[in-house]
Design a protein around this motif. Structure first.
Motif, PDB file in Angstrom:
ATOM      1  N   ARG A   1       0.828  -1.211   0.000  1.00 24.50           N
ATOM      2  CA  ARG A   1       0.000   0.000   0.000  1.00 24.50           C
ATOM      3  C   ARG A   1       0.858   1.254   0.000  1.00 24.50           C
ATOM      4  NH1 ARG A   1      -3.321  -3.253   3.372  1.00 24.50           N
ATOM      5  NH2 ARG A   1      -2.248  -2.513   5.237  1.00 24.50           N
ATOM      6  N   GLN A   2       1.968   1.220   0.729  1.00 26.49           N
ATOM      7  CA  GLN A   2       2.845   2.388   0.775  1.00 26.49           C
ATOM      8  C   GLN A   2       3.454   2.664  -0.608  1.00 26.49           C
ATOM      9  OE1 GLN A   2       5.950   2.059   3.673  1.00 26.49           O
ATOM     10  NE2 GLN A   2       6.821   4.053   3.229  1.00 26.49           N
TER      11      GLN A   2
ATOM     12  N   TRP B   1       2.242   1.644  -3.444  1.00 27.03           N
ATOM     13  CA  TRP B   1       1.154   1.995  -4.360  1.00 27.03           C
ATOM     14  C   TRP B   1       0.847   3.495  -4.275  1.00 27.03           C
ATOM     15  CZ3 TRP B   1      -1.168  -1.017  -7.995  1.00 27.03           C
ATOM     16  CH2 TRP B   1      -2.339  -0.534  -8.582  1.00 27.03           C
ATOM     17  N   ALA B   2       0.937   4.042  -3.075  1.00 34.72           N
ATOM     18  CA  ALA B   2       0.671   5.472  -2.894  1.00 34.72           C
ATOM     19  C   ALA B   2       1.828   6.332  -3.400  1.00 34.72           C
ATOM     20  CB  ALA B   2       0.399   5.770  -1.423  1.00 34.72           C
ATOM     21  N   GLU B   3       3.053   5.808  -3.305  1.00 33.85           N
ATOM     22  CA  GLU B   3       4.229   6.607  -3.657  1.00 33.85           C
ATOM     23  C   GLU B   3       4.510   6.611  -5.152  1.00 33.85           C
ATOM     24  OE1 GLU B   3       7.415   5.027  -1.401  1.00 33.85           O
ATOM     25  OE2 GLU B   3       6.779   5.936   0.499  1.00 33.85           O
TER      26      GLU B   3
ATOM     27  N   GLU C   1       4.492   7.010  -9.008  1.00 33.71           N
ATOM     28  CA  GLU C   1       3.804   8.046  -9.758  1.00 33.71           C
ATOM     29  C   GLU C   1       3.347   7.604 -11.156  1.00 33.71           C
ATOM     30  OE1 GLU C   1       8.119  10.007 -10.929  1.00 33.71           O
ATOM     31  OE2 GLU C   1       6.758  11.054  -9.602  1.00 33.71           O
TER      32      GLU C   1
ATOM     33  N   GLU D   1       1.403   5.088 -13.614  1.00 34.02           N
ATOM     34  CA  GLU D   1       0.373   4.045 -13.636  1.00 34.02           C
ATOM     35  C   GLU D   1      -0.020   3.754 -15.076  1.00 34.02           C
ATOM     36  OE1 GLU D   1      -2.874   4.110 -10.800  1.00 34.02           O
ATOM     37  OE2 GLU D   1      -4.295   3.710 -12.418  1.00 34.02           O
TER      38      GLU D   1
ATOM     39  N   ASN E   1      -3.569  -8.716  -5.783  1.00 31.44           N
ATOM     40  CA  ASN E   1      -2.397  -7.839  -5.859  1.00 31.44           C
ATOM     41  C   ASN E   1      -1.188  -8.649  -6.311  1.00 31.44           C
ATOM     42  OD1 ASN E   1      -3.819  -5.626  -4.951  1.00 31.44           O
ATOM     43  ND2 ASN E   1      -3.344  -6.005  -2.799  1.00 31.44           N
TER      44      ASN E   1
ATOM     45  N   ASN F   1      -2.551  -4.506  -9.800  1.00 27.55           N
ATOM     46  CA  ASN F   1      -3.810  -4.878  -9.170  1.00 27.55           C
ATOM     47  C   ASN F   1      -4.752  -5.395 -10.256  1.00 27.55           C
ATOM     48  OD1 ASN F   1      -6.820  -3.667  -8.505  1.00 27.55           O
ATOM     49  ND2 ASN F   1      -5.861  -4.677  -6.772  1.00 27.55           N
TER      50      ASN F   1
ATOM     51  N   ARG G   1       1.554  -0.156 -11.495  1.00 27.20           N
ATOM     52  CA  ARG G   1       2.236   1.028 -10.976  1.00 27.20           C
ATOM     53  C   ARG G   1       3.722   0.719 -10.794  1.00 27.20           C
ATOM     54  NH1 ARG G   1      -1.289   4.785  -6.814  1.00 27.20           N
ATOM     55  NH2 ARG G   1      -3.104   5.015  -8.174  1.00 27.20           N
TER      56      ARG G   1
ATOM     57  N   LYS H   1       7.857   2.909 -10.404  1.00 32.22           N
ATOM     58  CA  LYS H   1       8.548   4.171 -10.148  1.00 32.22           C
ATOM     59  C   LYS H   1       9.006   4.815 -11.450  1.00 32.22           C
ATOM     60  CE  LYS H   1      11.270   5.887  -6.313  1.00 32.22           C
ATOM     61  NZ  LYS H   1      12.138   5.523  -5.178  1.00 32.22           N
TER      62      LYS H   1
END
Length: 953
Positions: A841-842, A844-846, A848, A850, A894, A908, A930, A932
Motif C-alpha cells: 500500500r505504501q 502503491w501510494a508513492e 507516480e 500508472e 495484488n 492490481n 504502478r 517508479k
C-alpha cells in the motif's frame, strides 16, 4: 591471463561531433607538422581506422616521418596504431613495410627509458604475426634482466603469450621463467611468472611452491592469490593432493589481504566438508564483512554465507556462529542488515534463540530516539519483524520480547509501530498466559500513542481482550482521559470564546475517572506542569484526531465501547452499575456524533461512521443476545481464522523451501559409491567441471543444467533470410547488467567477403559497449561475432543493424544486408518477489507512473486467467490462495515483482465474469500497473496486452 586468449583491441572514445579529415590534410600534418600537429593527426588516423576506413597511403608516411620521433606520447600512439593497422596483403602475406616497423620494435626494446620498453612489451602480447616476433626474441629475453620491475613484469607476459601462440619461437620458456622466479624479488614480477608456470607447466609451478610452502604467508597478496588458484586446480584434478595443501590454505585465511582471505575461504569450502573447515571459512567471511567498508563487498560475502547455509551439513555449523553473524548488524547499510537478519532467522534454533533475542532487544533499544541516519526507522521495523518471527516460532521468548516492543507503540515511525501492533495482536490471541501482561503494558502506553492508525488498533485490542471488571474500567478511564471534557462541542465553543482559562485546562487535562462502589464516577485531577501551551496541542490525543476529521477512529471507539459495555453487563450483576456504564458509553458516542455533525472539525463525519455509531447506540439501548454473540465472539473467531490461515501458509512455504533444500541429488544423477573411495580421498560432492560449465554458460544453478541446451535454442533469433548472400542468426544471452549477442554469420556465396562487419544500434535504455571487429569470410565459410550491450534499466529494448562487406575483386561500393530487429524482453530482468500488505500500500501510494490495461481475453475462468497473467509477467500473487479460491463472479488480486536493478513493479487485477450471460461469458475488468519509472510501467503493460492476445482456451 586467461583473457589474453582472444584479441582485445584498445577501445578509444570517439567524439560524436568530430568531422572526418581528408587523407591529404593528414599526410601534410604527418610530414611537415610540429610534434603537437603530428600527435593530433595520428589520433585522427587511429580513430578513422577503428571506424573501418582504409588509409594505405599513410603507412609509409608514418614510417618515414613519425616512427623515428622520440616523443613519448607519439611512441604510445604508434603502439595503438600498429595494433590496429592491417599488416598483411589481401592474400595473407606480411607487408614489406612491416620489416622497417619490426626494426623499430627492436630499438624500442633496447631503449634506455623503462616506460617505452614496458609499453612495447605489452604491445607485443597482442601481435599475432610470428614473422614479426621472431627477430625480437633476443631483445625480449634480455628484458628479463632489466633493472626496472615494470620491464621485467611485462617481459614475462610477452614470453608467456608468445610461448602459448608460437611455442617454436621460445621452446624453453617454462625453464627460463622457473629460473627467473627463483632469483626474482619483486612481488608483481613473481606473480606474473608464477601465473605463467601454472598455465604453461603446472609441474614446475608445484615444484616451486613445494620449496616455499612454509613461507607463503610472507608473500605479497597478488602472489598469494595465484597460489590459491593453483591449489584449487591441483586439488580438484588430483584429490589426493588435498592433505598436502590444506594447511597452506588455512594459513592464508590469516592473510592481511581481504581478497586473499575471501578466495582462500571459498577454496577451503570446496576442498573440504569437515565442520572445522566450514567453521573456519565462515568465520573468515564474517570478519571480512565486519572489517570491509564497501557495502558491495559486504553483500557479496553475505551471499557466500547464505550459499553455505543452503548445504544441509553446513547449516548446523553456521548455527553455532549466529552470534558472530549478528556482529554484522553494526554496518550502517540497511540492505546488509536486512540480509543479516534474514540469515540469522534461517539459522535460528532452540539452542541459540535466547541469545539471539537478547541481541535483537539491545539493537531495538539502541534505535530508540536515534535519528542520525535516515534508515534508522526502517531498521527498527526490520528488528520488530524479526522479533515477531522469533516469538511465533518459539513462544517461550514472547514474554521477554513484548515489554520491550510495547514502548514503540508511541513511536513517531508509524510503520514500526504498526508492526509492533500486528505482533501484539497475534501474540494476545495465541498465548493466553501473556494476555494479562499485554493488557497491563498496553494500558501504560495507551495515552502516549500519537498515530491515529495505531490508536485505532490499540482500541480494538483493548476492547476485544479486556475481560475482567478492573481492566474494563481502566479502559474506560483511559478513553475519558484521551477524550477530554465532554460534551465536546460545548467545551470547544467555550475554549474558543475564552470562557475556559488555559490554567484551568492545564489543571484538569489528565483526568482520571474512577468508579465507586455505588457505580458512579469520581473525577480526580493531577497537576501537570509539562502540558503544552498551544491550543491545538492542548487537546488530548483522541479529541485531536476527531477535530482533524478522523472519524473512522470514532467508529472503532464505538465498537470498542459496545464490546466493553456488553461484557461489563454480563460480569456485574448490579443493575445500577450496569446502567451507569452503558449510559457513560452511550454519552461518549452521542457527543462524538454531535461533534461530527457540527462545523468544528476540519472534515465532517462520513455516513458510514454515522451508521456504525448509530448501530452501536441501538445495540446498547436494546442489548439483544444475537448482538452480544456477534460483538464478543464472532470478531475474535474471525481473527483466529485469519491467523490460522496465515500460519498454515507460512508452514507450507517453509515446507516447500526445506523440500527444495533437502533434495541434494536428483534422480538421474550419476551414482557416487563412497565405499569404493579411499579413506584419504575426501572427494568433493560437487562436479566441478559441470559447475564451471554452467558458470561459463551463465547458469549458476544445477537445476538449469538439464535444460541448458533447450533454453539456448529458445533464445536464437534469425536475423536474415536463407536466400540472402550472408545468413545470420543470434543467440541472445541476458546477464544481470549486460546482453551478449553471439551472432553466427554464414557466407552463402562463392566469393570471399572482406571486412565483413556487424553494425548494431539500439533503442531504449541499451548501449553498445564495443564495436565488433571486421572479419574476412572465405566462400561458404562461417564465423561467430560477439557483441556486448549494456543494460541501464528495466524496460523493453530493440537492437537493430546490418552487415556490411566488400566482395574480393569487385569495384562496386560496399554491400549491405539489413538485419531483423531483436526485441529484448523485460521478463528477462523481472523476478517474483514478496512484500507485506503495508509495504504494498505504501509503494502503491508513492509510485507516480500508472498504466491501466483493459482485460481483453477469450478465457472464461477467473483463476485460469490469473495464473496466465502470473506466468506471462513473472509476478507473484500476494493475495492468499484461500482468499482467491472458490467462485463468486469477481476477483481482485495484488501482484508484485522486483527487477534485478532493485526496481519494484506493482499490479492490481480486478476482473469479473458476468454470471447472467452464461458459463461461456468472457471476462472483463482492468489491470492497473504502478512503477517508479515510466519505462517499466509501459513495458509491463505492453507485455500484458501481448499475452492476452496470445492466450487460447
Amino acid at each position: 591471463m586467461t583473457a589474453t586468449r582472444n584479441v582485445c583491441y584498445t577501445l578509444i572514445n570517439v567524439p560524436m561531433d568530430m568531422e572526418p579529415p581528408s587523407e591529404v590534410r593528414l599526410k601534410m600534418d604527418l610530414e611537415k607538422g610540429q610534434i603537437k600537429a603530428k600527435t593530433e593527426a595520428l589520433k585522427k588516423v587511429i580513430i578513422m581506422i577503428l571506424n573501418g576506413e582504409k588509409l594505405p597511403g599513410l603507412l609509409m608516411t608514418i614510417i618515414r616521418f613519425v616512427l623515428p620521433l622520440q616523443d613519448h606520447t607519439i611512441k604510445k600512439l604508434l603502439l595503438v596504431f600498429w595494433e590496429i593497422v592491417p599488416k598483411t596483403t589481401p592474400d595473407g602475406k606480411l607487408l614489406q613495410e612491416m620489416i622497417l616497423v619490426c626494426d623499430a620494435y627492436r630499438k624500442d626494446l633496447q631503449h634506455p627509458n623503462e616506460f617505452i620498453r614496458g609499453s612495447t612489451l605489452r604491445f607485443l602480447c597482442k601481435l599475432k604475426e610470428a614473422e614479426l616476433l621472431e627477430p625480437l626474441m633476443p631483445a625480449i629475453r634480455a628484458c628479463l634482466e632489466h633493472r626496472h620491475s615494470y620491464v621485467r613484469r611485462n617481459a614475462v607476459l610477452a614470453i608467456y603469450t608468445i610461448y602459448r601462440n608460437f611455442e617454436h619461437l621460445i621452446p624453453d620458456a617454462p625453464e627460463l621463467i622457473r629460473n627467473f622466479l627463483v632469483n626474482e624479488k619483486d612481488a608483481s614480477c613473481k606473480r606474473n611468472a608464477f601465473m605463467m608456470l601454472i598455465h604453461a607447466d603446472q609441474n614446475r609451478a608445484l615444484d616451486f611452491l613445494s620449496t616455499c610452502i612454509d613461507q607463503v604467508h610472507t608473500f605479497g597478496d597478488i602472489l598469494q592469490l595465484v597460489i590459491v588458484e593453483l591449489i584449487y586446480k591441483v586439488c580438484h584434478a588430483n584429490p589426493s593432493e588435498r592433505a598436502r595443501f590444506i594447511r597452506c590454505i588455512y594459513n592464508l585465511l590469516q592473510s592481511s589481504s581481504p581478497a586473499v582471505k575471501y578466495e582462500a575461504a571459498g577454496t577451503l569450502v570446496t576442498l573440504s566438508n569437515a565442520p572445522t573447515a566450514i567453521k573456519a571459512a565462515a568465520q573468515c567471511y564474517i570478519d571480512l564483512i565486519i572489517k570491509e567498508s564497501d557495502n558491495n563487498v559486504k553483500l557479496i560475502v553475505l551471499d557466500r554465507l547464505i550459499e553455505l547455509k543452503e548445504h544441509p551439513t553446513h547449516e548446523r555449523v553456521l548455527q553455532d556462529l549466529v552470534m558472530d553473524i549478528l556482529r554484522v548488524l553494526s554496518a550502517p547499510d540497511l540492505e546488509v542488515r536486512k540480509k543479516t537478519l534474514q540469515l540469522a532467522l534461517d539459522l535460528i534454533s532452540s539452542r541459540n534463540v535466547e541469545e539471539l533475542v537478547i541481541v535483537l532487544k539491545k539493537e531495538v533499544i539502541k534505535t530508540n530516539n536515534v535519528t542520525e541516519h535516515e534508515d534508522t526507522d526502517r531498521y527498527r521495523q526490520l528488528l520488530v519483524r524479526t522479533l515477531h518471527t522469533c516469538s511465533v516460532r518459539f513462544p517461550d521468548m514472547a514474554a521477554n520480547v513484548i515489554p520491550v516492543l510495547m514502548e514503540f507503540l508511541s513511536d513517531s515511525n508509524e510503520a514500526a509501530a504498526a508492526d509492533v501492533l500486528e505482533f501484539i495482536r497475534e501474540a494476545i490471541q495465541r498465548f493466553d498466559s501473556l494476555r494479562p501482561l499485554i493488557i497491563e503494558k498496553m494500558l501504560e502506553v495507551f495515552h502516549a500513542i500519537r498515530a491515529v492508525k495505531i490508536y485505532r488498533g490499540a482500541l480494538w485490542i483493548l476492547g476485544e481482550y479486556c475481560i475482567t471488571k478492573d481492566d474494563i474500567q481502566s479502559v474506560m478511564t483511559e478513553v475519558r482521559r484521551s477524550l477530554g471534557e465532554i460534551p465536546i462541542v460545548e467545551n470547544e465553543i467555550k475554549k474558543e470564546l475564552g470562557e475556559v482559562k488555559a490554567g484551568d485546562e492545564v489543571m484538569t487535562a489528565p483526568v482520571q475517572r474512577l468508579v465507586t462502589e455505588m457505580g458512579t464516577y469520581v473525577t480526580q485531577s493531577a497537576l501537570s506542569s509539562s502540558w503544552p501551551s498551544k491550543k491545538e496541542e492542548d487537546r488530548p490525543p483522541l479529541r485531536g484526531f476527531l477535530m482533524d476529521g478522523n472519524f473512522y477512529v470514532a467508529a472503532s471507539l464505538a465498537t470498542t465501547l459496545t464490546k466493553l459495555a456488553l461484557r461489563y453487563v454480563s460480569l456485574v450483576q448490579d443493575k445500577r452499575k450496569q446502567n451507569s456504564f452503558v449510559a457513560e458509553s452511550m454519552l461518549i458516542m452521542s457527543t462524538v456524533l454531535h461533534l461530527g455533525k457540527s462545523v468544528l472539525p476540519k472534515k465532517p463525519i462520513t455516513d458510514d461512521d454515522v451508521d456504525r455509531i448509530s448501530l452501536c447506540l441501538k445495540v446498547l439501548s436494546e442489548c439483544p443476545p444475537l448482538m452480544h454473540d456477534i460483538f464478543n465472539k464472532e470478531c475474535r473467531e474471525s481473527l483466529s481464522r485469519m491467523l490460522t490461515v496465515k500460519l498454515e501458509e507460512e508452514k507450507l512455504s517453509q515446507k516447500k523451501e526445506s523440500k527444495k533444500r533437502s533434495i541434494a541429488v536428483q534422480a538421474d544423477d550419476p551414482i557416487f559409491f563412497m565405499q569404493l573411495t579411499a579413506k584419504n580421498e575426501l572427494t568433493s560432492k560437487e562436479d566441478q567441471f559441470q559447475l564451471s560449465l554452467l558458470a561459463a554458460m551463465g547458469n549458476t544453478q544445477r537445476k538449469e543444467a538439464a535444460d541448458a541446451l533447450a533454453s539456448k535454442l529458445n533464445k536464437v533469433t534469425q536475423l536474415t533470410g536463407f536466400s540472402d548472400p550472408v545468413y545470420a542468426e543470434a543467440y541472445v544471452h541476458v546477464n544481470q547488467y549486460n546482453i551478449v549477442l553471439d551472432v553466427l554469420v554464414v557466407n552463402q556465396t562463392s566469393d570471399t567477403l572482406q571486412n565483413c562487419t556487424l553494425e548494431l544500434a539500439t533503442l531504449g535504455d541499451l548501449k553498445l559497449v564495443e564495436k565488433p571487429s571486421p572479419l574476412t569470410l572465405a566462400p561458404h565459410d562461417f564465423a561467430n561475432i560477439k557483441a556486448n550491450i549494456k543494460v541501464a534499466s528495466t524496460e523493453n529494448g530493440i537492437i537493430f543493424g546490418n552487415i556490411v562487406y566488400d566482395v574480393s575483386g569487385a569495384g562496386s561500393d560496399r554491400n549491405c544486408v539489413v538485419l531483423s530487429d531483436i526485441h529484448i524482453d523485460i521478463m528477462d530482468y523481472i523476478q517474483p518477489a514478496s512484500c507485506t500488505d503495508a509495504e504494498f500500500r505504501q509503494m502503491w501510494a508513492e509510485f507516480e507512473w500508472e498504466n491501466k490495461v483493459t482485460v481483453n481475453t477469450n478465457m472464461t475462468d477467473l483463476n485460469e486467467y490469473l495464473q496466465h497473467i502470473l506466468k506471462s509477467t513473472n509476478m507473484k500473487c500476494l493475495t492468499p490462495e484461500k482468499a482467491s479460491s472458490g467462485f463468486c463472479g469477481f476477483m481482485a488480486a495484488n501482484l508484485y515483482a522486483r527487477s534485478i536493478f532493485g526496481e519494484d513493479a506493482l499490479a492490481n487485477v480486478s476482473i469479473e465474469k458476468p454470471i447472467h450471460l452464461g458459463p461461456d461469458a468472457l471476462l472483463s475488468g482492468h489491470i492497473r500497473i504502478r512503477a517508479k519509472s515510466q519505462g517499466m510501467a509501459l513495458s509491463l503493460g505492453d507485455k500484458l496486452n501481448l499475452s492476452q492476445k496470445k492466450s487460447r482456451t
